[in-house]
Design an enzyme around this catalytic site. Sequence first.
Site, PDB file in Angstrom:
ATOM      1  N   LYS A  22      -4.932   3.256  21.394  1.00  0.00           N
ATOM      2  CA  LYS A  22      -5.414   3.139  22.507  1.00  0.00           C
ATOM      3  C   LYS A  22      -6.153   1.901  22.700  1.00  0.00           C
ATOM      4  O   LYS A  22      -5.421   1.115  23.617  1.00  0.00           O
ATOM      5  CB  LYS A  22      -7.016   3.605  22.547  1.00  0.00           C
ATOM      6  N   ASN A  23      -6.290   0.515  21.676  1.00  0.00           N
ATOM      7  CA  ASN A  23      -6.696  -0.914  21.766  1.00  0.00           C
ATOM      8  C   ASN A  23      -5.698  -1.468  22.183  1.00  0.00           C
ATOM      9  O   ASN A  23      -4.921  -2.876  22.491  1.00  0.00           O
ATOM     10  CB  ASN A  23      -7.304  -0.934  20.489  1.00  0.00           C
ATOM     11  N   CYS A 117     -23.104  -2.394  24.342  1.00  0.00           N
ATOM     12  CA  CYS A 117     -23.624  -0.754  24.327  1.00  0.00           C
ATOM     13  C   CYS A 117     -23.709  -0.525  22.739  1.00  0.00           C
ATOM     14  O   CYS A 117     -24.427  -1.133  22.052  1.00  0.00           O
ATOM     15  CB  CYS A 117     -21.735  -0.669  23.776  1.00  0.00           C
ATOM     16  N   ARG A 122     -21.572  -7.827  22.739  1.00  0.00           N
ATOM     17  CA  ARG A 122     -20.908  -7.293  22.921  1.00  0.00           C
ATOM     18  C   ARG A 122     -20.393  -9.465  24.348  1.00  0.00           C
ATOM     19  O   ARG A 122     -19.928  -8.056  25.177  1.00  0.00           O
ATOM     20  CB  ARG A 122     -20.579  -6.197  23.252  1.00  0.00           C
ATOM     21  N   ASP A 125     -17.973 -13.982  26.411  1.00  0.00           N
ATOM     22  CA  ASP A 125     -18.557 -16.327  26.819  1.00  0.00           C
ATOM     23  C   ASP A 125     -17.593 -17.194  26.421  1.00  0.00           C
ATOM     24  O   ASP A 125     -16.617 -17.842  27.003  1.00  0.00           O
ATOM     25  CB  ASP A 125     -19.884 -16.476  25.891  1.00  0.00           C
ATOM     26  N   ASP A 309     -13.520  -0.942  13.020  1.00  0.00           N
ATOM     27  CA  ASP A 309     -13.358   0.250  13.623  1.00  0.00           C
ATOM     28  C   ASP A 309     -13.311   2.034  12.335  1.00  0.00           C
ATOM     29  O   ASP A 309     -13.101   2.720  12.906  1.00  0.00           O
ATOM     30  CB  ASP A 309     -12.273  -0.205  14.557  1.00  0.00           C
ATOM     31  N   ILE A 331     -18.463  -8.052  11.990  1.00  0.00           N
ATOM     32  CA  ILE A 331     -17.597  -7.936  13.521  1.00  0.00           C
ATOM     33  C   ILE A 331     -18.952  -7.973  14.122  1.00  0.00           C
ATOM     34  O   ILE A 331     -19.707  -8.526  15.395  1.00  0.00           O
ATOM     35  CB  ILE A 331     -16.578  -7.445  13.791  1.00  0.00           C
ATOM     36  N   ARG A 401     -13.199   9.400  24.378  1.00  0.00           N
ATOM     37  CA  ARG A 401     -12.606   8.196  24.470  1.00  0.00           C
ATOM     38  C   ARG A 401     -11.937   7.939  23.573  1.00  0.00           C
ATOM     39  O   ARG A 401     -10.757   7.090  23.862  1.00  0.00           O
ATOM     40  CB  ARG A 401     -13.917   7.224  24.477  1.00  0.00           C
TER      41      ARG A 401
HETATM   42  C1  EPZ Z   1     -11.832  -4.752  20.172  1.00  0.00           C
HETATM   43  O1  EPZ Z   1     -12.768  -4.922  20.951  1.00  0.00           O
HETATM   44  C2  EPZ Z   1     -11.928  -3.682  20.318  1.00  0.00           C
HETATM   45  N1  EPZ Z   1     -11.561  -2.824  21.355  1.00  0.00           N
HETATM   46  C3  EPZ Z   1     -13.258  -2.941  20.030  1.00  0.00           C
HETATM   47  O2  EPZ Z   1     -12.562  -1.695  19.046  1.00  0.00           O
HETATM   48  C4  EPZ Z   1     -12.931  -2.930  17.566  1.00  0.00           C
HETATM   49  O3  EPZ Z   1     -14.383  -2.367  17.402  1.00  0.00           O
HETATM   50  C5  EPZ Z   1     -13.157  -4.528  18.230  1.00  0.00           C
HETATM   51  O4  EPZ Z   1     -11.816  -4.996  18.830  1.00  0.00           O
HETATM   52  C6  EPZ Z   1     -12.767  -5.509  17.244  1.00  0.00           C
HETATM   53  O5  EPZ Z   1     -11.916  -5.531  15.406  1.00  0.00           O
HETATM   54  C7  EPZ Z   1     -10.743  -2.679  22.015  1.00  0.00           C
HETATM   55  O6  EPZ Z   1      -9.608  -3.639  21.730  1.00  0.00           O
HETATM   56  C8  EPZ Z   1     -10.469  -2.434  23.328  1.00  0.00           C
HETATM   57  P1  EPZ Z   1     -14.260  -8.660  19.754  1.00  0.00           P
HETATM   58  P2  EPZ Z   1     -13.775  -6.502  21.748  1.00  0.00           P
HETATM   59  O7  EPZ Z   1     -14.002  -9.584  21.258  1.00  0.00           O
HETATM   60  O8  EPZ Z   1     -12.516  -7.474  21.979  1.00  0.00           O
HETATM   61  C9  EPZ Z   1     -17.434 -11.791  19.746  1.00  0.00           C
HETATM   62  C10 EPZ Z   1     -13.325   0.674  19.382  1.00  0.00           C
HETATM   63  O9  EPZ Z   1     -14.235   1.992  18.493  1.00  0.00           O
HETATM   64  N2  EPZ Z   1     -17.945 -11.713  20.571  1.00  0.00           N
HETATM   65  O10 EPZ Z   1     -12.974  -9.468  18.844  1.00  0.00           O
HETATM   66  O11 EPZ Z   1     -14.064  -6.606  22.286  1.00  0.00           O
HETATM   67  C11 EPZ Z   1     -18.168  -9.562  19.571  1.00  0.00           C
HETATM   68  O12 EPZ Z   1     -19.586  -9.531  19.881  1.00  0.00           O
HETATM   69  C12 EPZ Z   1     -13.815  -0.678  19.674  1.00  0.00           C
HETATM   70  O13 EPZ Z   1     -12.254   1.617  19.633  1.00  0.00           O
HETATM   71  C13 EPZ Z   1     -18.335 -13.022  21.208  1.00  0.00           C
HETATM   72  O14 EPZ Z   1     -19.053 -13.375  20.264  1.00  0.00           O
HETATM   73  O15 EPZ Z   1     -14.157  -7.100  20.423  1.00  0.00           O
HETATM   74  C14 EPZ Z   1     -18.283  -9.571  17.730  1.00  0.00           C
HETATM   75  O16 EPZ Z   1     -19.618  -9.971  16.982  1.00  0.00           O
HETATM   76  C15 EPZ Z   1     -15.471  -0.972  19.942  1.00  0.00           C
HETATM   77  N3  EPZ Z   1     -17.944 -13.582  22.318  1.00  0.00           N
HETATM   78  C16 EPZ Z   1     -16.617 -10.673  17.636  1.00  0.00           C
HETATM   79  O17 EPZ Z   1     -16.340 -11.408  18.100  1.00  0.00           O
HETATM   80  C17 EPZ Z   1     -17.085 -13.146  22.841  1.00  0.00           C
HETATM   81  O18 EPZ Z   1     -16.457 -13.900  24.134  1.00  0.00           O
HETATM   82  C18 EPZ Z   1     -15.370  -9.821  17.761  1.00  0.00           C
HETATM   83  O19 EPZ Z   1     -15.768  -9.047  19.293  1.00  0.00           O
HETATM   84  C19 EPZ Z   1     -15.752 -12.373  22.629  1.00  0.00           C
HETATM   85  C20 EPZ Z   1     -17.094 -11.760  21.261  1.00  0.00           C
END
Ligand code: EPZ
Length: 422
Positions: A22-23, A117, A122, A125, A309, A331, A401
């Site tokens: 999916k991802n 969420c 999330r 920035d 995950d 994370i 989902r």
């Molecule tokens: C992806 O989300 C996945 N979603 C998530 O899968 C997964 O948990 C996550 O990566 C971490 O591996 C998809 O691929 C669709 P991140 P993403 O940006 O990209 C912080 C599932 O169950 N951050 O890598 O949104 C953030 O808050 C899911 O399938 C910022 O601070 O995650 C987190 O602490 C849910 N600012 C960390 O970075 C930003 O602009 C990593 O988040 C972006 C992120």
Amino acid sequence: MDIFRIEGPVQLSGSVTVNGSKNAALPIMAACILAAGKSTILSVPNLSDISVCCELLTGVGCKVQKNEDGSLSIDAATIDNPVGDYEIVRRMRASICVLGPLLARCRRAEVSMPGGCAIGDRPVDIHLRGLRELGAEIHLENGYIIAEAADGLTGSSIFLGGPFGSTVLGTANVLMAATLAKGKTIIESAACEPEIADLANFLNSMGAKISGIGSPRLTIEGVKELRPSEHKVIPDRIEAGTFMVAAAITSGRLQINNCRLDDMMAVVYKLRNIGVTVDESDGGCLVTRNGPIHASHITTQPYPGFPTDLQAQFMALLSLADGNSIIIEKIFPDRFMHVAELNRMAASLRKEGAAVIVSGTKKLMGAPVMASDLRASAALVLAGMAAEGTTVVNRVYHIDRGYEKIEERLNPLGAKIYRETD
Ligand code: EPZ
């Protein structure tokens, strides 16, 4: 609303095939926006998040068609409405990954700002910082991110790290935008997740020039245009990991097909470390558990570390271990909605900040529980299969989902999971 009634305990045996990721599929579908023509994506899982993404792409002007072989054709000949609507983004945060491709293709994009969420705030920035460094002007208006680059984007050297390390979808957004920027872009502290490598390989098949794929430093030589392409999505390593835990938690024996152990070294290491046997086989693996589960420590990290995950699923498993375990979430420090629900099933979990102390118990007991997010609900289903008695998981739309008809795939292996309408 559907619920799952689960009777346990059961012992799973047999073989199961992992679907496409999916991802990986979601950003790859968004990447189709970059080329004026019809791309075909194979091995796309049949999930509600994928349907939402199809709606999103249709909304911007793509013609999306589901083919008989399960592949998706996405014709992006005309993109006439570069908008990610609130009604769609609020249903799926990953919708943010159309921002980069829309901006690169149309020089303007409006995408609803995603909210928080169940797994945390999330923010996005870092996505915006990366796009600004490519020359985009970005402001927020009525809850929408308005991004503009009237003269096109320009390559730049960008450090994309954040407080929790790399960002997966942030990397996807900046990478996609950089493919059509003028000149060279370097993304330092890029996410190394296999899903990002899959996206980069798809982009290269469209004519992009990306090197360093799979490493934290991506180099992109911008090109004038991309052409449509065909691509098969990689197997879902999180679904594979969930099936591995299903074998382990039920003292079962599962042959898991279409799974790349090479993408799952941290998970396989941890399973072996706690007493689960994982034997590599052609294109997959055989997972068995005969003895006790040993207590252990897990810290979630960006890839190649242990994936967030799979944190909830391993918590369910370690709740049956022969001692005390610690699980630290690095994370999403608030991703613990499953803790209270697992405790309702007689697990013994204590949350301390971004960590959970898991005191192993001899058995779990069925109970009514509430699914809160995708992976937390998977953990409850796993616990329900191992628990004595009946577990009722409410709000199973969360699990739909990310896992295609999970009950129809687990029941032939010995599970007793019944979907009922509340
Ligand atoms: C992806 O989300 C996945 N979603 C998530 O899968 C997964 O948990 C996550 O990566 C971490 O591996 C998809 O691929 C669709 P991140 P993403 O940006 O990209 C912080 C599932 O169950 N951050 O890598 O949104 C953030 O808050 C899911 O399938 C910022 O601070 O995650 C987190 O602490 C849910 N600012 C960390 O970075 C930003 O602009 C990593 O988040 C972006 C992120």
